[in-house]
Design an enzyme around this catalytic site. Structure first.
Site, PDB file in Angstrom:
ATOM      1  NE  ARG A  64      50.137 -36.152 -47.824  1.00  0.00           N
ATOM      2  CZ  ARG A  64      50.459 -36.917 -46.772  1.00  0.00           C
ATOM      3  NH1 ARG A  64      50.085 -36.573 -45.563  1.00  0.00           N
ATOM      4  NH2 ARG A  64      51.165 -38.018 -46.934  1.00  0.00           N
ATOM      5  CB  CYS A  84      50.340 -45.083 -46.866  1.00  0.00           C
ATOM      6  SG  CYS A  84      51.326 -44.407 -45.526  1.00  0.00           S
ATOM      7  N   GLY A  85      48.973 -47.784 -48.080  1.00  0.00           N
ATOM      8  CA  GLY A  85      48.326 -48.449 -49.215  1.00  0.00           C
ATOM      9  C   GLY A  85      47.175 -49.350 -48.773  1.00  0.00           C
ATOM     10  N   GLY A 102      54.541 -50.136 -48.590  1.00  0.00           N
ATOM     11  CA  GLY A 102      55.972 -50.374 -48.418  1.00  0.00           C
ATOM     12  C   GLY A 102      56.407 -50.694 -47.011  1.00  0.00           C
ATOM     13  NE  ARG A 146      50.660 -40.480 -34.456  1.00  0.00           N
ATOM     14  CZ  ARG A 146      51.221 -40.686 -35.647  1.00  0.00           C
ATOM     15  NH1 ARG A 146      51.231 -39.736 -36.556  1.00  0.00           N
ATOM     16  NH2 ARG A 146      51.791 -41.853 -35.912  1.00  0.00           N
ATOM     17  CE  LYS A 147      47.463 -40.095 -40.986  1.00  0.00           C
ATOM     18  NZ  LYS A 147      47.919 -41.292 -41.793  1.00  0.00           N
TER      19      LYS A 147
HETATM   20 FE1  SRM Z   1      50.513 -42.369 -44.948  1.00  0.00          FE
HETATM   21  C1  SRM Z   1      53.100 -41.580 -42.935  1.00  0.00           C
HETATM   22  C2  SRM Z   1      52.217 -41.390 -47.626  1.00  0.00           C
HETATM   23  C3  SRM Z   1      47.644 -42.401 -46.735  1.00  0.00           C
HETATM   24  C4  SRM Z   1      49.034 -44.199 -42.485  1.00  0.00           C
HETATM   25  N1  SRM Z   1      52.324 -41.567 -45.232  1.00  0.00           N
HETATM   26  C5  SRM Z   1      53.236 -41.295 -44.256  1.00  0.00           C
HETATM   27  C6  SRM Z   1      54.419 -40.518 -44.810  1.00  0.00           C
HETATM   28  C7  SRM Z   1      54.116 -39.058 -44.607  1.00  0.00           C
HETATM   29  C8  SRM Z   1      55.747 -40.918 -44.130  1.00  0.00           C
HETATM   30  C9  SRM Z   1      56.897 -40.076 -44.598  1.00  0.00           C
HETATM   31  O1  SRM Z   1      57.182 -39.052 -43.994  1.00  0.00           O
HETATM   32  O2  SRM Z   1      57.518 -40.409 -45.600  1.00  0.00           O
HETATM   33  C10 SRM Z   1      54.336 -40.943 -46.296  1.00  0.00           C
HETATM   34  C11 SRM Z   1      54.842 -39.955 -47.302  1.00  0.00           C
HETATM   35  C12 SRM Z   1      55.447 -40.702 -48.475  1.00  0.00           C
HETATM   36  C13 SRM Z   1      55.461 -39.907 -49.724  1.00  0.00           C
HETATM   37  O3  SRM Z   1      56.546 -39.396 -50.085  1.00  0.00           O
HETATM   38  O4  SRM Z   1      54.437 -39.841 -50.391  1.00  0.00           O
HETATM   39  C14 SRM Z   1      52.873 -41.307 -46.416  1.00  0.00           C
HETATM   40  N2  SRM Z   1      50.009 -41.869 -46.802  1.00  0.00           N
HETATM   41  C15 SRM Z   1      50.872 -41.592 -47.798  1.00  0.00           C
HETATM   42  C16 SRM Z   1      50.167 -41.538 -49.135  1.00  0.00           C
HETATM   43  C17 SRM Z   1      50.792 -40.540 -50.099  1.00  0.00           C
HETATM   44  C18 SRM Z   1      50.162 -42.956 -49.752  1.00  0.00           C
HETATM   45  C19 SRM Z   1      49.800 -42.969 -51.226  1.00  0.00           C
HETATM   46  O5  SRM Z   1      50.702 -43.269 -52.013  1.00  0.00           O
HETATM   47  O6  SRM Z   1      48.677 -42.657 -51.585  1.00  0.00           O
HETATM   48  C20 SRM Z   1      48.735 -41.218 -48.674  1.00  0.00           C
HETATM   49  C21 SRM Z   1      48.494 -39.740 -48.554  1.00  0.00           C
HETATM   50  C22 SRM Z   1      47.087 -39.439 -48.147  1.00  0.00           C
HETATM   51  C23 SRM Z   1      46.761 -37.973 -48.201  1.00  0.00           C
HETATM   52  O7  SRM Z   1      46.489 -37.490 -49.299  1.00  0.00           O
HETATM   53  O8  SRM Z   1      46.764 -37.306 -47.157  1.00  0.00           O
HETATM   54  C24 SRM Z   1      48.757 -41.856 -47.300  1.00  0.00           C
HETATM   55  N3  SRM Z   1      48.651 -43.105 -44.642  1.00  0.00           N
HETATM   56  C25 SRM Z   1      47.644 -43.103 -45.538  1.00  0.00           C
HETATM   57  C26 SRM Z   1      46.590 -43.948 -45.080  1.00  0.00           C
HETATM   58  C27 SRM Z   1      45.315 -44.299 -45.853  1.00  0.00           C
HETATM   59  C28 SRM Z   1      44.147 -43.439 -45.543  1.00  0.00           C
HETATM   60  O9  SRM Z   1      44.284 -42.325 -45.028  1.00  0.00           O
HETATM   61  O10 SRM Z   1      43.050 -43.897 -45.868  1.00  0.00           O
HETATM   62  C29 SRM Z   1      46.990 -44.464 -43.869  1.00  0.00           C
HETATM   63  C30 SRM Z   1      46.217 -45.484 -42.995  1.00  0.00           C
HETATM   64  C31 SRM Z   1      45.042 -44.837 -42.377  1.00  0.00           C
HETATM   65  C32 SRM Z   1      45.383 -44.047 -41.150  1.00  0.00           C
HETATM   66  O11 SRM Z   1      46.034 -43.013 -41.220  1.00  0.00           O
HETATM   67  O12 SRM Z   1      44.995 -44.474 -40.101  1.00  0.00           O
HETATM   68  C33 SRM Z   1      48.284 -43.929 -43.608  1.00  0.00           C
HETATM   69  N4  SRM Z   1      50.964 -42.792 -43.032  1.00  0.00           N
HETATM   70  C34 SRM Z   1      50.254 -43.607 -42.206  1.00  0.00           C
HETATM   71  C35 SRM Z   1      50.960 -43.731 -40.963  1.00  0.00           C
HETATM   72  C36 SRM Z   1      50.493 -44.517 -39.724  1.00  0.00           C
HETATM   73  C37 SRM Z   1      49.628 -43.646 -38.876  1.00  0.00           C
HETATM   74  C38 SRM Z   1      49.687 -43.946 -37.415  1.00  0.00           C
HETATM   75  O13 SRM Z   1      48.711 -43.648 -36.710  1.00  0.00           O
HETATM   76  O14 SRM Z   1      50.720 -44.411 -36.914  1.00  0.00           O
HETATM   77  C39 SRM Z   1      52.137 -42.978 -41.097  1.00  0.00           C
HETATM   78  C40 SRM Z   1      53.233 -42.796 -40.039  1.00  0.00           C
HETATM   79  C41 SRM Z   1      52.938 -41.659 -39.132  1.00  0.00           C
HETATM   80  O15 SRM Z   1      51.996 -40.887 -39.301  1.00  0.00           O
HETATM   81  O16 SRM Z   1      53.716 -41.529 -38.186  1.00  0.00           O
HETATM   82  C42 SRM Z   1      52.108 -42.411 -42.410  1.00  0.00           C
HETATM   83 FE1  SF4 Z   2      55.935 -44.814 -46.823  1.00  0.00          FE
HETATM   84 FE2  SF4 Z   2      53.408 -45.099 -46.056  1.00  0.00          FE
HETATM   85 FE3  SF4 Z   2      54.373 -46.644 -47.955  1.00  0.00          FE
HETATM   86 FE4  SF4 Z   2      55.229 -46.924 -45.414  1.00  0.00          FE
HETATM   87  S1  SF4 Z   2      53.213 -47.365 -46.171  1.00  0.00           S
HETATM   88  S2  SF4 Z   2      56.443 -46.959 -47.299  1.00  0.00           S
HETATM   89  S3  SF4 Z   2      55.120 -44.771 -44.726  1.00  0.00           S
HETATM   90  S4  SF4 Z   2      54.145 -44.425 -48.068  1.00  0.00           S
END
Ligand code: SRM
Ligand code: SF4
Length: 596
Positions: free
Chosen positions: A131, A520-521, A515, A249-250
């Site tokens: 990333r 994340c979507g 998913g 955290r993030k």
């Molecule tokens: Fe996300 C975790 C992908 C935007 C909430 N997210 C993950 C992980 C890293 C989990 C993992 O280890 O597999 C995913 C990686 C999958 C992969 O192979 O791509 C993943 N998140 C994504 C992306 C790639 C989705 C996409 O297809 O676009 C986005 C990457 C953004 C970036 O460039 O940094 C992405 N994730 C988001 C968003 C949307 C946003 O930021 O506007 C959210 C909701 C907003 C938020 O964060 O509050 C989001 N992702 C999460 C969470 C839940 C956070 C929490 O507080 O619990 C997780 C789980 C975690 O962090 O433990 C997570």
């Molecule tokens: Fe993976 Fe985020 Fe999609 Fe869940 S919402 S399947 S953590 S990329």
């Protein structure tokens, strides 16, 4: 030459911002950093360099010691130096001294995320997603071609994704290839450092920055300055800032540049919403806080009661103050409760505001926090990003191009790079809808651009897609993400086209796929959100578990943003025969769709 020294120098050789020089940091190692002796390999790099933990107060360290396993892994070996580890692992794997399976587990699962390397252990063992950080979502044609060159060798899994934070992810990456990719990114003024795990994530800004007649603030300078704050070491000016390397955290920051709120401030930990000072007319930002989505909780941002001037010092100082409080005081035990909203609630909004003001004052930078200002109330219609639209510059237009679900093959990356070189001086802007935009296209060139073969015929890339297929967003899903309950991107792209063929609508309908409940979507922000979940179905007379979904309806974005908190349907199987009729009914009942 020793690999560490080489990379250390390479990493520090260029600045991190895309278009602006790094900020002139006023607060070199403010907040009481303790120094530690770090990185001593082959006797080459031995320096007093603080780690992420060096900046934490004793009390925070004590809580971290009793905290989650991730907290313990961070304390045991500080991830700020994970880039050193990855160069060493890569060298040893290349030289046959070890295999990726022998990499220390906590490095594989946790620490390497600080270099932006996320092991896709469940779906593609040994292969990583890398990333990046793309402040304000702005890339250029050279970078786009570089992404293509990096992933091409990985075959089917070698793809490039545009993310929901207007960012880039490279897929299929191996540890042994990572150093070359990192060096190539740094040489192109980009980085993957501090893009995942407990880091400040990609700075989301306005995709129309600098080209829009409705613009209130140009977000580019602020995104770059904040990107410098969190991922540029203020002392050595190398990449990776230890000051923000051990967050609980993030942390998400979004800066909106107009009333459209293309940056989605309402779902970020800090959201800056442009708003003029009602007394002085000076432009600034109302500060909203605490928006986020997760399995445990989904929260819309709340007004913080604060307004700051739209100048670099005010924006950086405010964010620094909030980050400092968040870093030192948030929960270190329960990761579900470690997002900013929980801390704001623990304080109470007014008390949190007071704590931020006190923190800002303690920096003595002359930055003032004002009371929140009244938002504009006259009518405003949110604009569209896809298609051809006028710019504030006479004779120039912006052209938004659909990239279905943000997924790009190496060939498509190169096609976009070629388009950018021909029509937009090499500039490409990414959007949180996972699409791209070419800015500054001459009106006189539009017909030629629209006729380009890569935007027509069988091509996935389109300038004028249908109102449904053009507004699909999808998270990564089961192809690569180990947390996914369902495959998303392929379903999302196909279903968008099928619905387009079945119904007519008179406005864009935003269908988002995610998913799993991490969202994340961003399904709660969508017109229609589809979240992976369990379902059952009669198959050959047996009641079987099948891939399914929950459906959310009625999320809103823009000035009157609203999150749809509860699903309207659950347990719907993903098969076309089950899902399509349900969606067609929703489209007719809620969005005035007419069946063809
Ligand atoms: Fe996300 C975790 C992908 C935007 C909430 N997210 C993950 C992980 C890293 C989990 C993992 O280890 O597999 C995913 C990686 C999958 C992969 O192979 O791509 C993943 N998140 C994504 C992306 C790639 C989705 C996409 O297809 O676009 C986005 C990457 C953004 C970036 O460039 O940094 C992405 N994730 C988001 C968003 C949307 C946003 O930021 O506007 C959210 C909701 C907003 C938020 O964060 O509050 C989001 N992702 C999460 C969470 C839940 C956070 C929490 O507080 O619990 C997780 C789980 C975690 O962090 O433990 C997570
Ligand atoms: Fe993976 Fe985020 Fe999609 Fe869940 S919402 S399947 S953590 S990329």
């Amino acid at each position: 030459m020793n690999v560490f020294l080489t990379t250390f120098v390479a990493a520090g050789a260029v600045t991190i911002a895309n278009a602006f020089a790094p900020s002139n940091f006023m607060s070199k190692f403010a907040h009481g950093a303790r120094f530690a002796t770090e990185i001593s390999t082959d006797g080459v790099v031995s320096t007093e360099k603080p780690t992420g933990t060096s900046f934490l107060p004793e009390e925070t360290i004590e809580r971290a010691k009793a905290g989650s396993p991730i907290e313990k892994a961070k304390l045991e070996k500080d991830p700020i130096n994970a880039w050193v580890d990855i160069y060493e692992y890569a060298r040893r794997i290349r030289e046959g001294e070890m295999t990726w399976e022998e990499v220390e587990k906590a490095d594989l699962d946790t620490r390497l995320k600080y270099v932006g390397m996320l092991h896709r252990n469940k779906r593609t063992p040994g292969k990583f997603m890398m990333r990046l950080k793309v402040p304000n979502g702005i890339v250029n044609s050279d970078q786009m071609r570089f992404y293509a060159d990096c992933v091409e060798k990985y075959g089917d899994i070698g793809v490039v994704d545009i993310t929901t934070r207007a960012n880039i992810q490279l897929r299929g990456v191996t540890i042994e290839d990572a150093p070359d990719i990192i060096d190539g990114l740094h040489a192109r003024n980009q980085t993957s450092f501090q893009s995942a795990l407990d880091s400040v994530r990609n700075m989301v800004g306005n995709p129309l920055a600098g080209i829009d007649d409705q613009e209130m603030v140009d977000t580019r300078e602020f995104c770059n300055a904040l990107n410098d704050l969190v991922s540029l070491d203020p002392v050595t000016e190398t990449r990776g800032n230890p000051m923000w390397a051990n967050l609980p955290r993030k942390f998400n920051i979004a800066i909106s540049g107009s009333r459209d709120d293309f940056a989605h401030t309402h779902i970020n930990d800090i959201g800056l919403q442009p708003c003029a000072n009602t007394e002085t007319g000076e432009m600034g930002f109302n500060v909203v806080l605490g928006g986020y989505m997760s399995i445990k909780r989904v929260a819309e941002s709340i007004d913080s009661g604060m307004w700051i001037k739209a100048d670099r010092e005010s924006v950086v100082t405010l964010c620094e103050a909030i980050l400092r409080i968040f870093r030192d005081e948030s929960d270190r035990k329960d990761r579900q409760k470690a997002r900013l909203m929980w801390l704001v609630e623990k304080y109470g909004v007014n008390e949190f505001k007071n704590a931020v003001i006190k923190e800002v004052d303690s920096y003595n930078r002359g930055v003032k926090i004002y009371d929140q200002q009244s938002r504009p109330t006259d009518n405003f219609e949110r604009r569209e990003l896809l298609g051809v639209h006028p710019q504030k510059q006479t004779g120039k237009v912006r052209v938004g191009i659909l990239v279905p679900t943000g997924r790009l093959s190496p060939n498509e990356c190169r096609q976009l790079a070629d388009l950018a070189d021909t029509y937009s001086k090499g500039e490409i802007r990414l959007t949180v809808e996972q699409n791209i935009l070419l800015p500054n296209v001459y009106e006189a060139d539009v017909a030629e651009l629209l006729a380009e073969p890569c935007l027509n015929g069988e091509s996935r890339l389109k300038v004028n897609p249908g109102l449904i297929e053009g507004n699909v967003v999808s998270c990564t899903g089961a192809q690569f993400c180990g947390l996914a309950l369902i495959e998303t991107k392929s379903h999302a792209e196909e279903l968008g086209k099928k619905l387009e063929a079945l119904v007519t609508v008179d406005r864009p309908i935003r269908i988002h796929w995610t998913g799993c409940p991490n969202s994340c979507g961003q399904v709660q922000a969508a017109d229609i959100g589809i979240m992976g979940g369990p379902a059952r179905k009669e198959i050959d007379g047996k009641n079987m578990a099948v891939p399914g979904c929950k459906i959310f309806v009625g999320g809103r974005i823009g000035e009157n943003a609203h999150l749809a908190m509860e699903p309207v349907k659950s347990g719907v199987p993903l098969d076309d025969e089950d899902l399509i009729p349900v969606l067609v009914e929703i489209l007719k009942a809620e969005f005035g769709a007419v069946e063809k």
